[in-house]
Scaffold this motif. Structure first.
Motif, PDB file in Angstrom:
ATOM      1  N   MET A  58       0.832  -1.209   0.000  1.00  0.00           N
ATOM      2  CA  MET A  58       0.000   0.000   0.000  1.00  0.00           C
ATOM      3  C   MET A  58       0.870   1.265   0.000  1.00  0.00           C
ATOM      4  O   MET A  58       0.507   2.269  -0.601  1.00  0.00           O
ATOM      5  N   MET A  59       2.023   1.175   0.664  1.00  0.00           N
ATOM      6  CA  MET A  59       2.951   2.323   0.640  1.00  0.00           C
ATOM      7  C   MET A  59       3.373   2.618  -0.798  1.00  0.00           C
ATOM      8  O   MET A  59       3.439   3.774  -1.216  1.00  0.00           O
ATOM      9  N   CYS A  60       3.665   1.547  -1.532  1.00  0.00           N
ATOM     10  CA  CYS A  60       4.069   1.719  -2.939  1.00  0.00           C
ATOM     11  C   CYS A  60       2.942   2.358  -3.741  1.00  0.00           C
ATOM     12  O   CYS A  60       3.174   3.287  -4.532  1.00  0.00           O
ATOM     13  N   ILE A  61       1.721   1.868  -3.542  1.00  0.00           N
ATOM     14  CA  ILE A  61       0.581   2.397  -4.303  1.00  0.00           C
ATOM     15  C   ILE A  61       0.353   3.875  -3.957  1.00  0.00           C
ATOM     16  O   ILE A  61       0.175   4.713  -4.846  1.00  0.00           O
ATOM     17  N   TRP A  62       0.402   4.198  -2.660  1.00  0.00           N
ATOM     18  CA  TRP A  62       0.203   5.602  -2.251  1.00  0.00           C
ATOM     19  C   TRP A  62       1.357   6.488  -2.739  1.00  0.00           C
ATOM     20  O   TRP A  62       1.142   7.660  -3.057  1.00  0.00           O
ATOM     21  N   ALA A  63       2.541   5.922  -2.791  1.00  0.00           N
ATOM     22  CA  ALA A  63       3.677   6.708  -3.301  1.00  0.00           C
ATOM     23  C   ALA A  63       3.432   7.082  -4.769  1.00  0.00           C
ATOM     24  O   ALA A  63       3.666   8.222  -5.186  1.00  0.00           O
ATOM     25  N   LEU A  64       2.921   6.104  -5.538  1.00  0.00           N
ATOM     26  CA  LEU A  64       2.621   6.386  -6.948  1.00  0.00           C
ATOM     27  C   LEU A  64       1.516   7.432  -7.059  1.00  0.00           C
ATOM     28  O   LEU A  64       1.588   8.352  -7.879  1.00  0.00           O
ATOM     29  N   LEU A  65       0.489   7.282  -6.206  1.00  0.00           N
ATOM     30  CA  LEU A  65      -0.621   8.243  -6.241  1.00  0.00           C
ATOM     31  C   LEU A  65      -0.112   9.657  -5.938  1.00  0.00           C
ATOM     32  O   LEU A  65      -0.475  10.622  -6.611  1.00  0.00           O
ATOM     33  N   GLY A  66       0.739   9.737  -4.918  1.00  0.00           N
ATOM     34  CA  GLY A  66       1.290  11.046  -4.535  1.00  0.00           C
ATOM     35  C   GLY A  66       2.168  11.624  -5.627  1.00  0.00           C
ATOM     36  O   GLY A  66       2.067  12.812  -5.970  1.00  0.00           O
ATOM     37  N   MET A  67       3.038  10.784  -6.200  1.00  0.00           N
ATOM     38  CA  MET A  67       3.936  11.271  -7.255  1.00  0.00           C
ATOM     39  C   MET A  67       3.130  11.753  -8.468  1.00  0.00           C
ATOM     40  O   MET A  67       3.484  12.732  -9.107  1.00  0.00           O
ATOM     41  N   GLY A  68       2.045  11.042  -8.763  1.00  0.00           N
ATOM     42  CA  GLY A  68       1.187  11.437  -9.886  1.00  0.00           C
ATOM     43  C   GLY A  68       0.500  12.767  -9.617  1.00  0.00           C
ATOM     44  O   GLY A  68       0.596  13.700 -10.420  1.00  0.00           O
ATOM     45  N   TRP A  69      -0.139  12.871  -8.462  1.00  0.00           N
ATOM     46  CA  TRP A  69      -0.885  14.100  -8.132  1.00  0.00           C
ATOM     47  C   TRP A  69       0.063  15.301  -8.061  1.00  0.00           C
ATOM     48  O   TRP A  69      -0.329  16.425  -8.386  1.00  0.00           O
ATOM     49  N   ASN A  70       1.291  15.042  -7.635  1.00  0.00           N
ATOM     50  CA  ASN A  70       2.278  16.098  -7.443  1.00  0.00           C
ATOM     51  C   ASN A  70       2.486  16.943  -8.713  1.00  0.00           C
ATOM     52  O   ASN A  70       2.775  18.126  -8.637  1.00  0.00           O
ATOM     53  N   PHE A  71       2.307  16.334  -9.872  1.00  0.00           N
ATOM     54  CA  PHE A  71       2.525  17.088 -11.113  1.00  0.00           C
ATOM     55  C   PHE A  71       1.518  18.227 -11.252  1.00  0.00           C
ATOM     56  O   PHE A  71       1.896  19.353 -11.567  1.00  0.00           O
ATOM     57  N   ILE A  72       0.251  17.919 -11.001  1.00  0.00           N
ATOM     58  CA  ILE A  72      -0.747  18.984 -11.170  1.00  0.00           C
ATOM     59  C   ILE A  72      -0.878  19.819  -9.887  1.00  0.00           C
ATOM     60  O   ILE A  72      -0.946  21.043  -9.936  1.00  0.00           O
ATOM     61  N   GLY A  73      -0.879  19.151  -8.740  1.00  0.00           N
ATOM     62  CA  GLY A  73      -1.089  19.872  -7.479  1.00  0.00           C
ATOM     63  C   GLY A  73       0.168  20.514  -6.939  1.00  0.00           C
ATOM     64  O   GLY A  73       0.133  21.616  -6.409  1.00  0.00           O
ATOM     65  N   GLY A  74       1.286  19.820  -7.085  1.00  0.00           N
ATOM     66  CA  GLY A  74       2.539  20.309  -6.523  1.00  0.00           C
ATOM     67  C   GLY A  74       3.287  21.228  -7.459  1.00  0.00           C
ATOM     68  O   GLY A  74       3.534  22.381  -7.136  1.00  0.00           O
ATOM     69  N   TYR A  75       3.619  20.719  -8.630  1.00  0.00           N
ATOM     70  CA  TYR A  75       4.418  21.526  -9.569  1.00  0.00           C
ATOM     71  C   TYR A  75       3.580  22.653 -10.190  1.00  0.00           C
ATOM     72  O   TYR A  75       4.014  23.797 -10.222  1.00  0.00           O
ATOM     73  N   ALA A  76       2.382  22.290 -10.702  1.00  0.00           N
ATOM     74  CA  ALA A  76       1.572  23.302 -11.398  1.00  0.00           C
ATOM     75  C   ALA A  76       0.688  24.100 -10.449  1.00  0.00           C
ATOM     76  O   ALA A  76       0.132  25.126 -10.841  1.00  0.00           O
ATOM     77  N   GLY A  77       0.530  23.617  -9.213  1.00  0.00           N
ATOM     78  CA  GLY A  77      -0.221  24.372  -8.205  1.00  0.00           C
ATOM     79  C   GLY A  77      -1.729  24.395  -8.404  1.00  0.00           C
ATOM     80  O   GLY A  77      -2.411  25.277  -7.904  1.00  0.00           O
ATOM     81  N   GLN A  78      -2.253  23.421  -9.147  1.00  0.00           N
ATOM     82  CA  GLN A  78      -3.701  23.327  -9.334  1.00  0.00           C
ATOM     83  C   GLN A  78      -4.220  22.195  -8.448  1.00  0.00           C
ATOM     84  O   GLN A  78      -3.992  21.022  -8.753  1.00  0.00           O
ATOM     85  N   SER A 118      -0.332  13.424 -14.615  1.00  0.00           N
ATOM     86  CA  SER A 118      -0.679  13.009 -13.258  1.00  0.00           C
ATOM     87  C   SER A 118      -1.767  11.928 -13.318  1.00  0.00           C
ATOM     88  O   SER A 118      -1.739  10.966 -12.553  1.00  0.00           O
ATOM     89  N   ALA A 119      -2.709  12.068 -14.254  1.00  0.00           N
ATOM     90  CA  ALA A 119      -3.770  11.066 -14.405  1.00  0.00           C
ATOM     91  C   ALA A 119      -3.186   9.711 -14.801  1.00  0.00           C
ATOM     92  O   ALA A 119      -3.616   8.666 -14.301  1.00  0.00           O
ATOM     93  N   VAL A 120      -2.183   9.729 -15.655  1.00  0.00           N
ATOM     94  CA  VAL A 120      -1.559   8.483 -16.123  1.00  0.00           C
ATOM     95  C   VAL A 120      -0.904   7.737 -14.946  1.00  0.00           C
ATOM     96  O   VAL A 120      -1.093   6.526 -14.775  1.00  0.00           O
TER      97      VAL A 120
END
Lengths: 242, 332
Positions: free
Chosen positions: B37-57, B217-219
């Motif tokens: 589950m840590m691995c799955i959540w890490a992927l989810l976080g890394m994915g979301w980070n592109f739109i939420g973290g880097y792009a700030g949306q 991030s969706a991918v």
């Protein structure tokens, strides 16, 4: 064609407010043109139209032979118009170096090439000592300089400078004038909004005076300062009596 | 490419050894469940980070792509007997397409409006899934079959195999993120996040870059969904498509460090650990696990707003300040 920028009948209306009306002028290659006028004269609106922040209600803007009237900011920048803002728009989440890098990436995908270009620009703009600092800690003068650096890093043919001297001390103004002249010497045409008349008179080849959204006068600094309409607009006709 | 220093080689070698040894050292199904589950959540976080973290949306609806990834695996297996090794990439493509359509519509909004709009879209998608019998409706889908080839259909009997496979995928995605972090793409996203007007005036097509970030991030989130499906072998809309999941995706990144490469991994490790242990050991006191979990999250977000990844930097700065203060103090 010697003109880098040709503005014809530029008119911008916001609902009931006519911010710019029938403005026509040109900027020659390598020229520095000052734009002056009282607050609310429509100077920044004109810059916003030239840089694609908003579009004209009527009229046209031809830059280097291309009609840019309906283009967006990023496309206009890629064509060769860089700009700064009246209120400095530093990207505060990035360092000084990264801010300039953003501009340098405008024409290349190669990071190494862009970094090299950014470093050169930082050096020209006198920001080397601050390169690694976050943009958020800069003071107003440094932020204004950073804006010039970011815009200059995009390799512009024309630079729009919006009140880059505002809020600067006399020493900082001298430094800033030197920088503008240095950039101009490299072949970049400059259109600058400025309230500081000493600066405008010193660096401009020609001056455009706006009042209530319209062109009041265009000419050399000497012509403009002796223009009756300009004296009336700035001094309310009081100069004669003084 | 920069060469790694010997210290860094040692660090990476050490991490690799830990990753190999951990599943052997903690050799229980529960420990393996947590690691997976840590691995799955890490992927989810890394994915979301592109739109939420880097792009700030701030997207509050990324559960959509988690679900699309999971359902793509399940439905393609049920309908076409397609191996999940292929189906997960179909899911990624599907998610990219859906993200393109949603992003085109919603990315014109900023701030709170975008956050609420994405949440509303996710809720609509949840209701559609609940009411669509073709994808199992509210009862969901179950894909376990003892007849299937475990390797070809990614249905392993040993939980340890999942841990190793998912760790390898996380490492691959991490390397990709690390590489992307230093490219024009990520610099542009950070610029858009910092000041969109300035970014546009420097030649950045903000709308296009935000859309690309949203699709990317969706991918990655969809990939996590596919892996989740293969691990659980069952899912339904109330399990995977709730606003809780969308919030957790945001929280993992915020807790670890928004807009950083390693933040989402740290967030995933800490959050999964806290949530799984409080769930298992405190669930007999009705709701206490959620209270403790919530309080811990509030404390971390309140006192370490830059995320857990900022702790070493904070300690370093604190030491430097103390050192400077000590030097400047007048001698008695």
């Amino acid at each position: 064609m010697n003109s880098i920028l040709q503005v014809n009948d530029a008119t911008k209306k916001f609902s009931g407010l006519m911010a710019n009306e029938g403005i026509t002028f040109h900027v020659d290659r390598g020229e520095i043109v000052g734009v002056v006028g009282p607050n609310g004269a429509g100077k920044t609106t004109l810059f916003n139209s030239l840089s694609g922040v908003h579009q004209l209600t009527r009229g046209s803007i031809i830059f280097d032979g291309t009609d840019i009237t309906k283009l967006n900011s990023h496309k206009i920048c890629k064509l060769g118009i860089g700009r700064t803002f009246q209120i400095p728009q530093a990207i505060v989440t990035l360092t000084v170096e990264e801010n300039v890098l953003i501009g340098a990436l405008c024409h290349t995908n190669n990071m190494k090439e862009a970094r090299q270009h950014a470093d050169e620009t930082i050096e020209v703009c006198g920001l080397a000592a601050l390169a690694k600092k976050p943009a958020s800690i800069l003071n107003v003068a440094q932020k204004k300089r950073l804006e010039i650096a970011r815009a200059y890093a995009t390799d512009p043919k024309l630079l729009l400078l919006d009140e880059t001297m505002a809020g600067l001390t006399a020493t900082e103004r001298v430094e800033s004038v030197k920088l503008i002249e240095k950039i101009n010497a490299k072949g970049v045409s400059i259109l600058m909004i400025e309230h500081n008349m000493d600066v405008v008179m010193r660096v401009s080849n020609r001056v455009i005076v706006l009042d209530a959204g319209k062109v009041l006068a265009i000419g050399t600094p000497e012509e403009v300062t002796s223009n009756e309409a300009v004296i009336n607009a700035y001094l309310g006709g009081g100069k004669k009596d003084a | 490419m920069k060469k790694l220093s010997s210290k860094r080689y040692l660090l990476w070698a050490g991490i690799l050894v830990i990753l190999i040894v951990l599943p052997l050292l903690f050799n229980t199904a529960f420990s393996h469940h947590i690691m997976t589950m840590m691995c799955i959540w890490a992927l989810l976080g890394m994915g979301w980070n592109f739109i939420g973290g880097y792009a700030g949306q701030i997207s509050n609806g990324h559960a959509i792509y988690y679900a699309f990834g999971a359902y793509a695996n399940a439905m393609l297996l049920q309908w076409f007997n397609l191996s999940p090794w292929i189906a997960m990439w179909v899911g990624c493509l599907l998610s990219a397409g859906i993200a393109f359509l949603i992003g085109k519509g919603l990315l014109r909004f900023r701030g709170h409006v975008f956050a609420i709009a994405t949440m509303a879209v996710a809720e609509c998608v949840r209701l559609i899934f609940i009411n669509t019998k073709a994808v199992g409706g509210a009862t969901g889908v179950y894909i376990f079959s003892a007849k299937l080839n475990p390797i070809l259909y990614m249905q392993f009997s040993s939980t340890r195999t999942y841990v190793y496979l998912y760790m390898a995928i996380v490492v691959c995605v991490l390397l990709f993120v690390r590489w992307l972090n230093k490219t024009k793409f990520c610099y542009y996203l950070r610029a858009i996040n910092g000041n969109e007007t300035a970014a546009e005036s420097a030649g950045i097509n903000a709308a296009n870059y935000k859309l690309l970030a949203y699709m990317l991030s969706a991918v990655i989130v969809s990939l996590a969904g596919s892996l989740y499906m293969q691990f659980m072998l069952y899912t339904d809309p109330s399990m995977i498509l709730t606003s809780n999941i969308s919030m957790m995706i945001v929280l993992v990144t915020v807790m670890g460090g928004v807009g950083t490469v390693y933040g989402p991994i740290i967030g995933a490790i800490v959050l999964t650990y806290i949530s799984e242990y409080t769930r298992v050991y405190l669930s007999h006191y009705n709701g206490l696990d959620m209270v403790i979990y919530g309080v811990l999250v509030i404390l971390i977000v309140l006192f370490i707003p830059d995320g857990l990844i900022s702790i070493p930097g904070r300690i370093k700065r604190h030491r430097e300040r103390r050192h400077t203060a000590g030097k400047e103090a007048p001698a008695k």
